[in-house]
Write an enzyme that holds these catalytic residues in place. Structure first.
Site: not given
Ligand SMILES: NC(=O)c1ccc[n+]([C@@H]2O[C@H](COP(=O)([O-])OP(=O)(O)OC[C@H]3O[C@@H](n4cnc5c(N)ncnc54)[C@H](O)[C@@H]3O)[C@@H](O)[C@H]2O)c1
Length: 425
Positions: A30, A148, A204, A256, A259
Site C-alpha cells: 500500500d 460484504r 451490485n 459500493c 457508486k
Molecule cells: N469495500 C467493499 O465492501 C468492496 C466490496 C467489493 C468490491 N469493492 C471494490 O474494491 C475496490 C477497493 O475497495 P476498498 O473498499 O477496499 O477501498 P479502500 O479505500 O478501503 O482501500 C483502497 C486501498 O488502496 C490503496 N491505494 C490506492 N492507490 C494505491 C496505489 N497506487 N498503490 C498502492 N495502494 C494504493 C489505498 O491507500 C487504500 O489503502 C473498489 O473498487 C471497490 O469498489 C469493495
C-alpha cells in the site's frame, strides 16, 4: 508463486490475509506508509469482525508480508489490484487515478510473464483499455470481489461463485490454481475480461434495485394496514425472487452500491443506451431518505421535541465505514429543519466521523437514551436490540428490529417502517 496484493483496504487486506490463511505466500503493498507500519505492528486499520485475529494468524504463519516499497513486488508472478475506484462527482464515472497509478507501478516492477488481476470494481472495458495503453503487454485479468463489509472474512472464505475473466488460458490456469481451495464451495464462472467487469456492476445494481424496491413497498405499506415483514416473506419464498435483501431500511449506502449504480448509469449514457431502471435506482434511494427525514420531522413536531437521539450512523452494522451512509443525508436534513441530533454509534465511541463533525456524539448508548425522548434507529448494531427504553420514549425504528407487541406492552410510542404504523399525522 508469490502473490502480490496492491491496496490494503477492505478488499485488499482481506484478500491478502485470506490467501495467506489458505497457504499462499502473499506480499501486500500500500502506498500509505503509516497503514503498512501499523499492519507490521499487528494493528488492523479498520473495523471488521475477526480481522485482528486473522492478521495475527497470517503474520505468525509468515505467509504474508507488508510493504510500502513497490520494488519488493518484483518476484511476484501475479498481482491482485484492490485499490479504490470512487465516483468522480464531476463526471459520475469512476475515478481511475488510483488504478492507473497502481498499474504504472506494476508495469515498472513486474516481469513480462506476470499477470495483473483487477479486483477493484472498474468500468466495463477498463481491462482491455489498460492492455492497449501499456507497451509492456502484461497479461490482464478481472476477478471482481463480492465480499460484504461486516462479514468480509466469512464471505471471502465462503464464496458462492468466483468470476474469472481472462484473455488467455495461462492466466485462467494461474487464477484457478490460486482459488483451487474453494473449488468444492464455489462455482467458477469463466468469461472474458469485459464480461467479468460487467458481472460486478450488474450484481451490485440488481441488489441495490432490490433494496430500493422493498423500501418503496415499505413506504406504501405505511399507507395501509399492511405489514412489510409479511410482504417480504410472501414474495421472498418465491425462489425466482429469493429472501435476501428484502429488509427495508434507511436507504442503501456504503462504498459500493451508490457508486457502482452511478457508474453503470453513466457508462450507459456514454454509450447512448437508455436504461431507465438503472437510472432511477438512486432517485428512488434519495426519495426514500427524504421520506424518512420528513417522517422524523413530523414525529418531532407532533410531540413538540427538538432533540432527536440517533442510534447508529454507519451504513450497516459491524463496520466503521461511513462512505455514502444514509445518515450522511438524513442527519443534515434534520439539522436544516432545526432539529438537534444526539448520536451514538459503537464504531465511533471516542472519535467521530469527519462527515458529521458538526453533530453531537456521545460515547455510550445510555447517554442518548437519557437525553432525548425521540430515538431513531438507523443502523442495526446488535447492542441496540433488546434495549430497555424509558417509558416515555418515542421510538422510530427504521431497521424494524423491535417487536410491536413488546413495545405495546411497555406503552412505548413505537414507529417503524411499513409495519402497521399508527401514522405521523
Ligand atoms: N469495500 C467493499 O465492501 C468492496 C466490496 C467489493 C468490491 N469493492 C471494490 O474494491 C475496490 C477497493 O475497495 P476498498 O473498499 O477496499 O477501498 P479502500 O479505500 O478501503 O482501500 C483502497 C486501498 O488502496 C490503496 N491505494 C490506492 N492507490 C494505491 C496505489 N497506487 N498503490 C498502492 N495502494 C494504493 C489505498 O491507500 C487504500 O489503502 C473498489 O473498487 C471497490 O469498489 C469493495
Amino acid at each position: 508463486m508469490i502473490i502480490a496484493v496492491i491496496g490494503a483496504g477492505y478488499v485488499g487486506l482481506i484478500t491478502a490475509l485470506c490467501l495467506a490463511k489458505i497457504g499462499k505466500s502473499v506480499i501486500c503493498f500500500d502506498m500509505q506508509t503509516d497503514k503498512i507500519e501499523s499492519l507490521k505492528n499487528g494493528i488492523a486499520p479498520f473495523l471488521e469482525p475477526g480481522l485482528p485475529e486473522l492478521l495475527q494468524e497470517a503474520t505468525n504463519s509468515g505467509k504474508v508480508k507488508f510493504t510500502s516499497n513497490i520494488n519488493d513486488l518484483k518476484d511476484s508472478s501475479i498481482a491482485f489490484v484492490c485499490v479504490g475506484t470512487p465516483n468522480d462527482p464531476k463526471t459520475g464515472s469512476s475515478d481511475l487515478s488510483y488504478l492507473y497509478s497502481a498499474i504504472e507501478s506494476l508495469e515498472n516492477v513486474l516481469s513480462q510473464s506476470s499477470t495483473i488481476v483487477i479486483k477493484s470494481t472498474v468500468p466495463i472495458g477498463t481491462g482491455e483499455d489498460i492492455y492497449k495503453k501499456y507497451p509492456k503487454k502484461l497479461s490482464f485479468a478481472s476477478c471482481p470481489e463480492f465480499l460484504r463489509e461486516g462479514s468480509a472474512i466469512y464471505d471471502f472464505m465462503n464464496p458462492e461463485r468466483i468470476i474469472i475473466g481472462t484473455r488467455n488460458d495461462q492466466d485462467k490456469s494461474r487464477i484457478i490454481d490460486i482459488f483451487g481451495y474453494f473449488k468444492d464451495k464455489a462455482e467458477f464462472v469463466h468469461t472474458n475480461v469485459t464480461t467479468a467487469e460487467m458481472i460486478k456492476y450488474a450484481a451490485n445494481s440488481f441488489l441495490a434495485m432490490k433494496v430500493g424496491f422493498i423500501n418503496e413497498m415499505a413506504r406504501l405499506c405505511d399507507s395501509f394496514d399492511a405489514n412489510i415483514k409479511d410482504v417480504s416473506l410472501g414474495i421472498g419464498l418465491d425462489s425466482r425472487i429469493g429472501k435476501a435483501f428484502l429488509n427495508p431500511g434507511p436507504g442503501f449506502g456504503g462504498s459500493c452500491f451508490p457508486k457502482d449504480v452511478k457508474a453503470l448509469s453513466t457508462t450507459a449514457q456514454n454509450h447512448a443506451k437508455e436504461l431507465p431502471i438503472i437510472n432511477n435506482i438512486l432517485v428512488s434511494n434519495q426519495m426514500h431518505k427524504e421520506y424518512l427525514a420528513d417522517f422524523i420531522v413530523k414525529i418531532a413536531q407532533k410531540y413538540n421535541q427538538n432533540n432527536i437521539g440517533i442510534l447508529g450512523v454507519t451504513f450497516k452494522a459491524n463496520t466503521d465505514d461511513m462512505r455514502d451512509s444514509a445518515s450522511l443525508t438524513i442527519l443534515p436534513m434534520l439539522k436544516s429543519k432545526g432539529l438537534n441530533a444526539i448520536i451514538y454509534d459503537p464504531a465511533y465511541t471516542n472519535s467521530k466521523p469527519k462527515e458529521l463533525d458538526n453533530f453531537n456524539f456521545v460515547n455510550n448508548l445510555q447517554g442518548v437514551l437519557d437525553s432525548t425522548k425521540i430515538i431513531v434507529v438507523l443502523t442495526e448494531w446488535s447492542e441496540f436490540k433488546g434495549l430497555n427504553f424509558n417509558s416515555d420514549a418515542i421510538i422510530i425504528d427504521f431497521r424494524n428490529i423491535y417487536c410491536i407487541s413488546d413495545m405495546q406492552k411497555q406503552n412505548i410510542k413505537y414507529y417503524n417502517l411499513g409495519r402497521l404504523n399508527e401514522g405521523a399525522n
